[in-house]
Write a protein that holds these residues in place. Structure first.
Motif, mmCIF file in Angstrom:
data_model
loop_
_atom_site.group_PDB
_atom_site.id
_atom_site.type_symbol
_atom_site.label_atom_id
_atom_site.label_comp_id
_atom_site.label_asym_id
_atom_site.label_seq_id
_atom_site.Cartn_x
_atom_site.Cartn_y
_atom_site.Cartn_z
ATOM 1 N N ASN A 259 0.831 -1.209 0.000
ATOM 2 C CA ASN A 259 0.000 0.000 0.000
ATOM 3 C C ASN A 259 0.865 1.259 0.000
ATOM 4 O O ASN A 259 0.596 2.222 -0.724
ATOM 5 C CB ASN A 259 -0.936 0.012 1.206
ATOM 6 C CG ASN A 259 -2.000 -1.067 1.119
ATOM 7 O OD1 ASN A 259 -2.490 -1.375 0.044
ATOM 8 N ND2 ASN A 259 -2.353 -1.655 2.251
ATOM 9 N N ASP A 260 1.912 1.237 0.837
ATOM 10 C CA ASP A 260 2.804 2.396 0.920
ATOM 11 C C ASP A 260 3.554 2.611 -0.390
ATOM 12 O O ASP A 260 3.902 3.744 -0.753
ATOM 13 C CB ASP A 260 3.813 2.207 2.062
ATOM 14 C CG ASP A 260 3.135 2.165 3.428
ATOM 15 O OD1 ASP A 260 1.897 2.294 3.480
ATOM 16 O OD2 ASP A 260 3.826 1.997 4.438
ATOM 17 N N TYR A 261 3.821 1.520 -1.100
ATOM 18 C CA TYR A 261 4.494 1.604 -2.392
ATOM 19 C C TYR A 261 3.671 2.465 -3.351
ATOM 20 O O TYR A 261 4.211 3.340 -4.044
ATOM 21 C CB TYR A 261 4.666 0.188 -2.951
ATOM 22 C CG TYR A 261 5.270 0.111 -4.339
ATOM 23 C CD1 TYR A 261 6.655 0.212 -4.526
ATOM 24 C CD2 TYR A 261 4.465 -0.084 -5.459
ATOM 25 C CE1 TYR A 261 7.206 0.133 -5.808
ATOM 26 C CE2 TYR A 261 5.015 -0.162 -6.732
ATOM 27 C CZ TYR A 261 6.379 -0.061 -6.895
ATOM 28 O OH TYR A 261 6.922 -0.140 -8.151
ATOM 29 N N GLU A 262 2.357 2.229 -3.374
ATOM 30 C CA GLU A 262 1.481 3.011 -4.251
ATOM 31 C C GLU A 262 1.421 4.471 -3.811
ATOM 32 O O GLU A 262 1.414 5.383 -4.642
ATOM 33 C CB GLU A 262 0.067 2.405 -4.267
ATOM 34 C CG GLU A 262 -0.002 0.983 -4.829
ATOM 35 C CD GLU A 262 0.471 0.901 -6.273
ATOM 36 O OE1 GLU A 262 0.302 1.905 -7.013
ATOM 37 O OE2 GLU A 262 1.015 -0.142 -6.656
ATOM 38 N N VAL A 263 1.375 4.709 -2.497
ATOM 39 C CA VAL A 263 1.375 6.079 -1.979
ATOM 40 C C VAL A 263 2.679 6.774 -2.366
ATOM 41 O O VAL A 263 2.687 7.945 -2.782
ATOM 42 C CB VAL A 263 1.207 6.101 -0.443
ATOM 43 C CG1 VAL A 263 1.318 7.526 0.093
ATOM 44 C CG2 VAL A 263 -0.131 5.497 -0.043
#
Length: 422
Positions: A259-263
């Motif tokens: 999820n943080d990768y996409e953010v």
């Protein structure tokens, strides 16, 4: 028909027995009708499973790792093991009475299949179906390799649970949510965030809040200070944050969380990899550098307590990703890997069923088919293994200033490969 090749490491189980019985019946039925039926037997090299099995054997008998032996000697040992153990499956198939054409028996690491893999890779690379990309993958620190989604077991925990992890003498605690605070720069205010993997805070590059969260409106444009690196962390606004969950503030570790990768991509954040391939903290993190990741888990928690930034730890039901091969805890890591484009193929597979070209029996399973195809992602085919098909590509760097740098390119097929096809 080509037999779905069983893994060379194992014995046949009931699933194999059922599949072979059905295929045998199909072959015999067509032969009884006067047709020619060819049923080809074979065995799969089982890249990860075989390498792990041989490594364990060498470690147990000689106290050595594959790195102690070197690649050439290790591969030699794997072939020895395969030649000693690999016929077991064929003997079992014979005992079942399977009417296979034994003269055509094929192993996936035989010269023919190896050449076929190289040829397929080259063709698919040239037409753009295969490409290389730097993305988040499922990383096993024990295998030092990426693994596919299907090789990841989802272990559900009801709360605080201690699990054995390869390479650790003591069990490691999971199923807890740790809350800690980040100090707002040039202010007495703090923002509290929570995480199930406290060690990853070393790689945090931002904290996110929801754009409509009034609690943090006054902090727009402000930054936080990382307690161990003095790194400045921006306070971001992003719709993915759930205002009602916890404090409504989320730590962002782009290099170690999907999820943080996409953010991180949306907000152009730095992607900081904090672990080595074998799961140690990388250089640049002071007292934590060189620690194993789950030893760092304890050390980071203690350091936060000393700085007065620790808030609380509470039980948290969660799912832990476990490598089905090594039983290691999967670590999301950013790695350059090879991928196969799957979306066009998935669309054609959907259309084939809708048009009636392909019939799924019973019809109730069409829903499952569409779900699989619609949720399709590009397939990571890289494995950092010594046993298996080598990806026939490497990057040429020419140490000659008179040679134009733009001429350096991917050259197909050489021994200097950087990753393996499982």
């Amino acid at each position: 028909m080509v037999i779905p090749p069983p893994n060379v490491t194992g014995s046949l189980h009931l699933g194999h027995a059922l599949t072979n019985s059905v295929e045998d019946a199909i072959c015999r039925w067509h032969r009884m009708k006067g047709r020619t039926a060819l049923w080809v037997p074979g065995c799969d090299h089982a890249g990860i499973a075989t390498q792990v099995a041989v490594e364990k054997k060498i470690k147990r008998e000689e106290g050595k790792s594959r790195h102690d032996l070197g690649r050439e000697e290790f591969i030699k040992r794997v072939w020895q093991w395969k030649n000693e153990k690999g016929d077991r499956i064929y003997h079992q198939l014979e005992k079942m009475g399977s009417s296979l054409d034994w003269d055509r028996t094929t192993f996936t690491m035989d010269p023919g299949p190896q050449e076929a893999v190289k040829e397929a890779f080259v063709r698919m690379h040239e037409d753009g179906t295969i490409y290389r990309s730097n993305r988040l993958v499922n990383w096993s620190c024990t295998l030092k390799s990426a693994i596919s989604d299907i090789e990841v077991e989802k272990k559900e925990l009801p709360g605080r649970t201690e699990l054995p992890v390869p390479g650790y003498d003591e069990k490691v605690e999971f199923g807890v949510l740790v809350s800690f605070a980040y100090q707002v720069e040039d202010s007495h205010e703090r923002i509290i965030v929570a995480t199930t993997r406290i060690e990853t805070m070393l790689g945090d590059t931002a904290v996110a809040v929801h754009p409509k969260d009034e609690r943090y409106k006054h902090l727009r444009g402000k930054t936080l200070v990382h307690p161990f690196t003095n790194r400045k962390l921006p306070i971001l606004e992003d719709d993915f944050v759930e205002m009602e969950f916890g404090t409504g503030a989320v730590k962002i570790t782009p290099a170690h969380d999907p999820n943080d990768y996409e953010v991180g991509k949306r907000h152009s954040l730095p992607f900081l990899t904090i672990f080595t391939d074998d799961g140690y903290i990388v250089e640049g993190y002071g007292q934590f550098t060189g620690m194993k990741r789950f030893e760092a888990r304890k050390a980071v928690l203690e350091a936060l307590q000393e700085k007065g930034l620790y808030v609380e730890t509470k039980d948290n039901p969660m799912v832990v990703p476990v490598c089905s091969r090594s039983k290691d805890i999967i670590e999301p890591m950013i790695k350059p890997q090879w991928y196969v484009k799957c979306l066009d193929m998935a669309a054609k597979a959907i259309e084939a069923v809708k048009s009636g070209e392909l019939e799924i029996i019973p019809k109730m399973h069409e829903k499952t088919w569409y779900h699989w195809m619609e949720e399709m992602r590009d397939w990571c085919i890289s494995r950092q293994l010594w046993w298996g098909h080598q990806i026939p590509a490497y990057f040429v760097k020419i140490d000659d200033p008179s040679f134009p740098a733009r001429q350096a390119s991917f050259v197909l097929f050489d021994e200097l490969t950087f990753s393996m096809l499982s």
